[in-house]
Design a protein around this motif. Structure first.
Motif, PDB file in Angstrom:
ATOM      1  N   UNK A 141       0.843  -1.189   0.000  1.00 30.54           N
ATOM      2  CA  UNK A 141       0.000   0.000   0.000  1.00 30.54           C
ATOM      3  C   UNK A 141       0.879   1.240   0.000  1.00 30.54           C
ATOM      4  N   UNK A 142       0.708   2.059  -1.015  1.00 32.73           N
ATOM      5  CA  UNK A 142       1.498   3.285  -1.140  1.00 32.73           C
ATOM      6  C   UNK A 142       0.552   4.483  -1.166  1.00 32.73           C
ATOM      7  N   UNK A 143       0.174   5.048  -0.003  1.00 39.37           N
ATOM      8  CA  UNK A 143      -0.747   6.191   0.023  1.00 39.37           C
ATOM      9  C   UNK A 143      -0.179   7.395  -0.705  1.00 39.37           C
ATOM     10  N   UNK A 144      -1.061   8.099  -1.392  1.00 35.31           N
ATOM     11  CA  UNK A 144      -0.658   9.299  -2.118  1.00 35.31           C
ATOM     12  C   UNK A 144      -0.680  10.472  -1.149  1.00 35.31           C
ATOM     13  N   UNK A 145       0.399  10.585  -0.359  1.00 36.21           N
ATOM     14  CA  UNK A 145       0.440  11.596   0.689  1.00 36.21           C
ATOM     15  C   UNK A 145       1.473  12.680   0.439  1.00 36.21           C
ATOM     16  N   UNK A 146       2.186  12.600  -0.675  1.00 39.77           N
ATOM     17  CA  UNK A 146       3.289  13.516  -0.898  1.00 39.77           C
ATOM     18  C   UNK A 146       2.837  14.977  -0.924  1.00 39.77           C
ATOM     19  N   UNK A 147       1.594  15.220  -1.328  1.00 38.01           N
ATOM     20  CA  UNK A 147       1.096  16.597  -1.404  1.00 38.01           C
ATOM     21  C   UNK A 147       0.546  17.090  -0.073  1.00 38.01           C
ATOM     22  N   UNK A 148       0.458  16.211   0.917  1.00 42.99           N
ATOM     23  CA  UNK A 148      -0.175  16.579   2.178  1.00 42.99           C
ATOM     24  C   UNK A 148       0.817  16.813   3.306  1.00 42.99           C
ATOM     25  N   UNK A 149       2.088  16.540   3.092  1.00 41.40           N
ATOM     26  CA  UNK A 149       3.098  16.875   4.069  1.00 41.40           C
ATOM     27  C   UNK A 149       3.265  15.849   5.173  1.00 41.40           C
ATOM     28  N   UNK A 150       4.042  16.249   6.166  1.00 44.19           N
ATOM     29  CA  UNK A 150       4.428  15.353   7.244  1.00 44.19           C
ATOM     30  C   UNK A 150       3.228  14.871   8.046  1.00 44.19           C
ATOM     31  N   UNK A 151       2.246  15.750   8.273  1.00 41.24           N
ATOM     32  CA  UNK A 151       1.093  15.371   9.093  1.00 41.24           C
ATOM     33  C   UNK A 151       0.343  14.180   8.540  1.00 41.24           C
ATOM     34  N   UNK A 152       0.169  14.139   7.219  1.00 40.07           N
ATOM     35  CA  UNK A 152      -0.547  13.022   6.614  1.00 40.07           C
ATOM     36  C   UNK A 152       0.223  11.721   6.778  1.00 40.07           C
ATOM     37  N   UNK A 153       1.542  11.799   6.654  1.00 42.24           N
ATOM     38  CA  UNK A 153       2.347  10.597   6.842  1.00 42.24           C
ATOM     39  C   UNK A 153       2.294  10.114   8.281  1.00 42.24           C
ATOM     40  N   UNK A 154       2.363  11.043   9.214  1.00 44.24           N
ATOM     41  CA  UNK A 154       2.294  10.651  10.621  1.00 44.24           C
ATOM     42  C   UNK A 154       0.948   9.998  10.935  1.00 44.24           C
ATOM     43  N   UNK A 155      -0.127  10.476  10.279  1.00 41.10           N
ATOM     44  CA  UNK A 155      -1.430   9.865  10.470  1.00 41.10           C
ATOM     45  C   UNK A 155      -1.507   8.455   9.931  1.00 41.10           C
ATOM     46  N   UNK A 156      -0.702   8.156   8.912  1.00 45.81           N
ATOM     47  CA  UNK A 156      -0.678   6.809   8.355  1.00 45.81           C
ATOM     48  C   UNK A 156       0.253   5.888   9.134  1.00 45.81           C
ATOM     49  N   UNK A 157       1.393   6.437   9.565  1.00 44.28           N
ATOM     50  CA  UNK A 157       2.360   5.624  10.296  1.00 44.28           C
ATOM     51  C   UNK A 157       1.878   5.330  11.714  1.00 44.28           C
ATOM     52  N   UNK A 158       1.202   6.304  12.330  1.00 43.06           N
ATOM     53  CA  UNK A 158       0.631   6.123  13.668  1.00 43.06           C
ATOM     54  C   UNK A 158      -0.887   6.259  13.573  1.00 43.06           C
ATOM     55  N   UNK A 159      -1.552   5.283  12.979  1.00 42.04           N
ATOM     56  CA  UNK A 159      -2.989   5.422  12.703  1.00 42.04           C
ATOM     57  C   UNK A 159      -3.829   5.355  13.974  1.00 42.04           C
ATOM     58  N   UNK A 160      -4.925   6.110  13.948  1.00 42.18           N
ATOM     59  CA  UNK A 160      -5.948   6.029  14.988  1.00 42.18           C
ATOM     60  C   UNK A 160      -7.234   5.566  14.327  1.00 42.18           C
ATOM     61  N   UNK A 161      -8.295   5.456  15.079  1.00 47.83           N
ATOM     62  CA  UNK A 161      -9.579   5.022  14.524  1.00 47.83           C
ATOM     63  C   UNK A 161     -10.014   5.989  13.435  1.00 47.83           C
TER      64      UNK A 161
END
Length: 334
Positions: A141-161
């Protein structure tokens, strides 16, 4: 460092393991910067997580075995293992993927065999294959997060509900090629997809070039020898060329194989691991060619798109036999 295959006499070349590992980390910098530019800051987050987990597991095992933790932590081998693992997994993979991978790499891949210098399998690739088999969805799974910055990646790496991203990028070039070939599409049609660049995977061409630059640095510094990198690329080039000329519509071009996936990372950084690779010059060439051919075989007919990790681990099994058959003459022997 002592060559375990050659006979005595031996002499020390003045290098330290820590110095060699520092050179490897420096050589990885161009690839890491390019990787971050292509896929966003999640790459750096994965590197930090992997290094922290690797050092924690290394420290715990050393203490359990009553060994000098400060001495072995300073050699840098755990850090290099962590970085090679981190650049092999998707940059938005959840933190537990990195945790499990580093646990397997350090505890099983490295210390279960006696620690640095005794392991028979490349620890980074052992950890990668472990998480690939355990977490196939996360690892593909390769989320398209490059345009959303660090916050989007942190949300994927440390997911919550409900916190995981729901926008996914298209498949990588190797994924796209394998999937559509199974659907009976032709290579000339498949290459028009956005995942493909000029002659390799889009973006992956530049990434492989950066790893070549790092590899050249290692060659200049004398950290690695030319035999394995050249042999890996020659084996892959030779076998892929035969298939390409046999049928160019069902087999990718040799350039595509060279500049897609983890080819250059494998040739210059992973296959050249001094512990798990062959130690004679003839053996290095045989070992490298074997890896190159295995990579091509797995990309063409295997279940996984790239196959680098599996090729490395299979070749590691043959290293003792290769060293035995290519062992140089004992000093003084007629």
């Amino acid at each position: 460092m002592i060559n375990r295959a050659n006979s005595s006499p031996h002499w020390h070349d003045g290098r330290t393991l820590g110095g060699l590992m520092t050179d490897v980390c420096i050589a990885l910098i161009p690839g890491l910067l390019c990787y971050t530019w292509l896929f966003g800051p999640g790459v750096l987050v994965q590197c930090i997580l992997a290094v922290v987990f690797a050092l924690l597991f290394e420290f715990a095992i050393l203490k359990l075995c009553r060994r000098d933790a400060r001495l072995f932590l300073r050699d840098g081998s755990a850090v290099v293992t962590a970085l090679l693992f981190a650049v092999s997994i998707p940059p938005a993979a959840a933190w537990w993927v990195c945790l499990c991978g580093m646990a397997f790499a350090i505890i099983i891949g490295k210390h279960a065999f006696g620690g640095i210098g005794y392991n028979i399998f490349n620890p980074a690739m052992a950890g990668y294959v472990f998480v690939l088999l355990c977490f196939p969805v996360q690892m593909n799974t390769w989320p398209d997060l490059s345009a959303h910055g660090l916050g989007a990646y942190l949300g994927s790496i440390f997911p919550t509900a409900g916190g995981e991203p729901d926008i996914l990028s298209g498949a990588t070039a190797l994924d796209e090629l394998k999937t559509r070939l199974e659907m009976m599409d032709m290579v000339s049609e498949i290459k028009t997809a956005s995942a493909f660049g000029y002659f390799g995977g889009a973006g992956w061409e530049w990434l492989n070039v950066m790893f070549i630059l790092g590899g050249v640095y290692l060659l200049i510094r004398g950290v690695i020898k030319w035999h394995i990198p050249i042999a890996v690329l020659a084996g892959l080039l030779m076998f892929s060329t035969i298939l390409y000329f046999y049928d160019a519509e069902t087999h990718a071009s040799p350039l595509f194989h060279l500049f897609s996936g983890g080819t250059m990372l494998c040739a210059f950084f992973i296959a050249t691991d001094p512990v798990t690779a062959s130690t004679t010059n003839r053996g290095r060439i045989i070992y490298g060619v074997l890896i190159g051919i295995l990579i091509c075989l797995m990309r063409e007919w295997g279940a996984y798109p790239d196959g680098v990790a599996f090729a490395i681990l299979i070749a590691n099994i043959f290293v003792p036999l290769i060293d035995l058959l290519t062992r140089p003459r004992v000093f003084g022997e007629k």
